[in-house]
Design an enzyme around this catalytic site. Sequence first.
Site, PDB file in Angstrom:
ATOM      1  N   HIS A  59      -9.094  -0.718  -1.102  1.00  0.00           N
ATOM      2  CA  HIS A  59      -7.982  -1.067  -2.000  1.00  0.00           C
ATOM      3  C   HIS A  59      -8.461  -1.489  -3.395  1.00  0.00           C
ATOM      4  O   HIS A  59      -7.788  -2.261  -4.075  1.00  0.00           O
ATOM      5  CB  HIS A  59      -7.074  -2.141  -1.373  1.00  0.00           C
ATOM      6  CG  HIS A  59      -6.197  -1.573  -0.298  1.00  0.00           C
ATOM      7  ND1 HIS A  59      -5.222  -2.315   0.340  1.00  0.00           N
ATOM      8  CD2 HIS A  59      -6.117  -0.329   0.234  1.00  0.00           C
ATOM      9  CE1 HIS A  59      -4.599  -1.552   1.232  1.00  0.00           C
ATOM     10  NE2 HIS A  59      -5.130  -0.348   1.188  1.00  0.00           N
ATOM     11  N   ASP A  97      -6.744   7.711   8.966  1.00  0.00           N
ATOM     12  CA  ASP A  97      -6.625   6.799   7.829  1.00  0.00           C
ATOM     13  C   ASP A  97      -7.987   6.140   7.652  1.00  0.00           C
ATOM     14  O   ASP A  97      -8.403   5.327   8.486  1.00  0.00           O
ATOM     15  CB  ASP A  97      -5.536   5.759   8.130  1.00  0.00           C
ATOM     16  CG  ASP A  97      -5.198   4.899   6.910  1.00  0.00           C
ATOM     17  OD1 ASP A  97      -5.877   5.029   5.879  1.00  0.00           O
ATOM     18  OD2 ASP A  97      -4.244   4.091   7.017  1.00  0.00           O
ATOM     19  N   HIS A 134      -1.816   9.453   5.634  1.00  0.00           N
ATOM     20  CA  HIS A 134      -1.029   9.117   4.439  1.00  0.00           C
ATOM     21  C   HIS A 134      -1.726   9.660   3.211  1.00  0.00           C
ATOM     22  O   HIS A 134      -2.959   9.606   3.089  1.00  0.00           O
ATOM     23  CB  HIS A 134      -0.713   7.623   4.367  1.00  0.00           C
ATOM     24  CG  HIS A 134      -1.822   6.694   4.004  1.00  0.00           C
ATOM     25  ND1 HIS A 134      -2.160   6.406   2.700  1.00  0.00           N
ATOM     26  CD2 HIS A 134      -2.657   5.945   4.772  1.00  0.00           C
ATOM     27  CE1 HIS A 134      -3.154   5.515   2.700  1.00  0.00           C
ATOM     28  NE2 HIS A 134      -3.485   5.224   3.937  1.00  0.00           N
ATOM     29  N   ASP A 145      -9.393   5.814   1.293  1.00  0.00           N
ATOM     30  CA  ASP A 145      -8.042   5.403   1.745  1.00  0.00           C
ATOM     31  C   ASP A 145      -6.987   6.032   0.848  1.00  0.00           C
ATOM     32  O   ASP A 145      -6.599   5.424  -0.143  1.00  0.00           O
ATOM     33  CB  ASP A 145      -7.959   3.870   1.708  1.00  0.00           C
ATOM     34  CG  ASP A 145      -6.647   3.361   2.272  1.00  0.00           C
ATOM     35  OD1 ASP A 145      -5.930   4.141   2.920  1.00  0.00           O
ATOM     36  OD2 ASP A 145      -6.347   2.170   2.049  1.00  0.00           O
ATOM     37  N   GLU A 187       2.806   4.856   2.662  1.00  0.00           N
ATOM     38  CA  GLU A 187       2.193   4.095   3.761  1.00  0.00           C
ATOM     39  C   GLU A 187       1.780   2.715   3.286  1.00  0.00           C
ATOM     40  O   GLU A 187       1.916   1.717   4.003  1.00  0.00           O
ATOM     41  CB  GLU A 187       0.982   4.856   4.301  1.00  0.00           C
ATOM     42  CG  GLU A 187       0.372   4.249   5.568  1.00  0.00           C
ATOM     43  CD  GLU A 187      -0.719   3.212   5.308  1.00  0.00           C
ATOM     44  OE1 GLU A 187      -1.203   2.613   6.274  1.00  0.00           O
ATOM     45  OE2 GLU A 187      -1.092   2.999   4.129  1.00  0.00           O
ATOM     46  N   GLU A 188       1.244   2.674   2.070  1.00  0.00           N
ATOM     47  CA  GLU A 188       0.653   1.420   1.592  1.00  0.00           C
ATOM     48  C   GLU A 188       1.695   0.322   1.392  1.00  0.00           C
ATOM     49  O   GLU A 188       1.355  -0.855   1.327  1.00  0.00           O
ATOM     50  CB  GLU A 188      -0.125   1.656   0.284  1.00  0.00           C
ATOM     51  CG  GLU A 188      -1.343   2.562   0.448  1.00  0.00           C
ATOM     52  CD  GLU A 188      -2.486   1.917   1.217  1.00  0.00           C
ATOM     53  OE1 GLU A 188      -2.322   0.804   1.752  1.00  0.00           O
ATOM     54  OE2 GLU A 188      -3.564   2.551   1.301  1.00  0.00           O
TER      55      GLU A 188
HETATM   56  N1  DTR Z   1      -3.298   1.459   6.812  1.00  0.00           N
HETATM   57  C1  DTR Z   1      -4.531   1.013   6.260  1.00  0.00           C
HETATM   58  C2  DTR Z   1      -4.772  -0.321   6.751  1.00  0.00           C
HETATM   59  C3  DTR Z   1      -5.922  -0.513   7.604  1.00  0.00           C
HETATM   60  C4  DTR Z   1      -6.466  -1.699   7.750  1.00  0.00           C
HETATM   61  N2  DTR Z   1      -7.491  -1.648   8.596  1.00  0.00           N
HETATM   62  C5  DTR Z   1      -7.688  -0.415   8.979  1.00  0.00           C
HETATM   63  C6  DTR Z   1      -8.644   0.121   9.806  1.00  0.00           C
HETATM   64  C7  DTR Z   1      -8.641   1.447  10.059  1.00  0.00           C
HETATM   65  C8  DTR Z   1      -7.661   2.247   9.495  1.00  0.00           C
HETATM   66  C9  DTR Z   1      -6.722   1.714   8.667  1.00  0.00           C
HETATM   67  C10 DTR Z   1      -6.726   0.367   8.388  1.00  0.00           C
HETATM   68  C11 DTR Z   1      -4.383   1.105   4.765  1.00  0.00           C
HETATM   69  O1  DTR Z   1      -3.925   2.160   4.381  1.00  0.00           O
HETATM   70  O2  DTR Z   1      -4.676   0.230   4.015  1.00  0.00           O
HETATM   71 ZN    ZN Z   2      -4.639   1.198   2.273  1.00  0.00          ZN
HETATM   72 ZN    ZN Z   3      -4.805   3.776   4.589  1.00  0.00          ZN
END
Ligand code: DTR
Ligand code: ZN
Ligand code: ZN
Length: 469
Positions: free
Chosen positions: A282, A195, A120, A132, A166-167
């Site tokens: 985040h 990710d 993403h 992230d 994605e978020e």
């Molecule tokens: N999709 C992720 C969320 C996430 C939470 N734990 C993990 C561990 C490993 C990879 C992703 C994630 C996000 O974008 O916040």
């Molecule tokens: Zn995230």
């Molecule tokens: Zn993520």
Amino acid sequence: MKRRFAVASLSLAVVLGLGTLPAVAAGTAPAAQSPDVDVTKVKAHLTELHSIAGRNGGTRRSTGQGYRDSVAYVKGKLQAAGYTVTEQPCTSGCSSGAGPNLIAEWPHGDANDVYMFGAHLDSVSAGPGMNDNGSGSAALLENALTLARQNPTMQGRVRFAWWTDEEQGLNGSDFYVRSLSSAQRSAITAYYNFDMIASTNGGYFVNHVTSAAAAPMKAYWDSLGLQPEENTEGAGRSDDYSFEQYGIPTSGYAMGASARKTSAQAAKWGGTAGTSYDPCYHRSCDNLDNINTTGLDRASDGIAYTIWQRAVGTGDDGGGDGCDTDPVVNGGFESGSSPWTGDTGTIGAHSGQSAHTGTRFAWLAGYGSTHTESVAQTVTVPAGCTRLTYWLHIDTDESGTTAYDTFKVKADGTTLATLSNADARDGYVQRTVDLGAYAGRQVALSFTGSEDGSLQTGFVLDDVSLLAG
Ligand code: DTR
Ligand code: ZN
Ligand code: ZN
């Protein structure tokens, strides 16, 4: 009425390039050497994404200009490298105002054997999203550029994706998978997700670590002695879940988010037990200081290893699935007619039709009078190698939807597929037959064209092969 003139055939040695191939021990597929992906270049992409956030209020959230500028940056690099690049607006299920998915296909290799690699590209509102998920986005971009620079002979097809929104709930990837036809979905052999692959206090996690799809991802990290573990924290929480819901095999790498490192993990990987894998998850501090360069390098190189193992042409599809050598011999009809039996006079470089690849093919029927012609060969179907594919051009003078002239695929005399003049169109179409019922067995495969007394239908067959199921 068709006339057949075979052109003088090249010698078998020339066709096979004998004398130019390196010697390979019998039964050993040559290992494709995957390139090193330069982590300095991966970090340069991250720096660009960080600057983009800086110009757009410190975020690359899917609904903002920071996201759109991120798409433009990645897209420009891919187009310059020769990718077929598509922006896919997300017209349902995404946040209002979300920017598009970005899809980039390397336009070589079997379009029915697609390996997707996705990350993403959006961040949360709170920050620039470097781990992230600038990390996954930048690693995929540099992998795509490395593939283009190396330009190896492709067996499978590689398609990269950068997902929107994605978020807010895996929305871009969900939209993409839902928009595919079932044929397009079944052409995707596996999807790999990235990710958060640079968590500063991270671990080495592989999605579905014991699965067949994960084998090359795991093997690469195993080779570095990293002892990867299952990505339990991320299960169902990133874009691989969108593919999983449609039964597409998935894997990927992750280094972890807000969950805390255990003492056993700190003992084997280093870092701080009892602290989050990514303490800036985040948050606004998910900036360029929040990047684990060593982890990012190891993930980037493992992605390249997986691309090369699975999609680069070596005769080994890399799946470790027992489908390393095509059990169909001379499936392209380029090397004489052996081991095909039956009406082998149908095999050649006949004028009036053309090959799907190379110069030769099998032209079954096509006379305009009662005729039946077949070619057959006996193969042993490995358990991991049960997808029979062939390319067929049906050329007819019939019209309408009544089947007067037919083409049948049979296994030991049992018909598994029937096509007819009603399926005629310009050019070749790839067809697939599931030979799962014959796994581990020897079977006589035959392809038969039959015509009734009037109006010709020719069935032009090429590139018969057995692939990993
Ligand atoms: N999709 C992720 C969320 C996430 C939470 N734990 C993990 C561990 C490993 C990879 C992703 C994630 C996000 O974008 O916040
Ligand atoms: Zn995230
Ligand atoms: Zn993520």
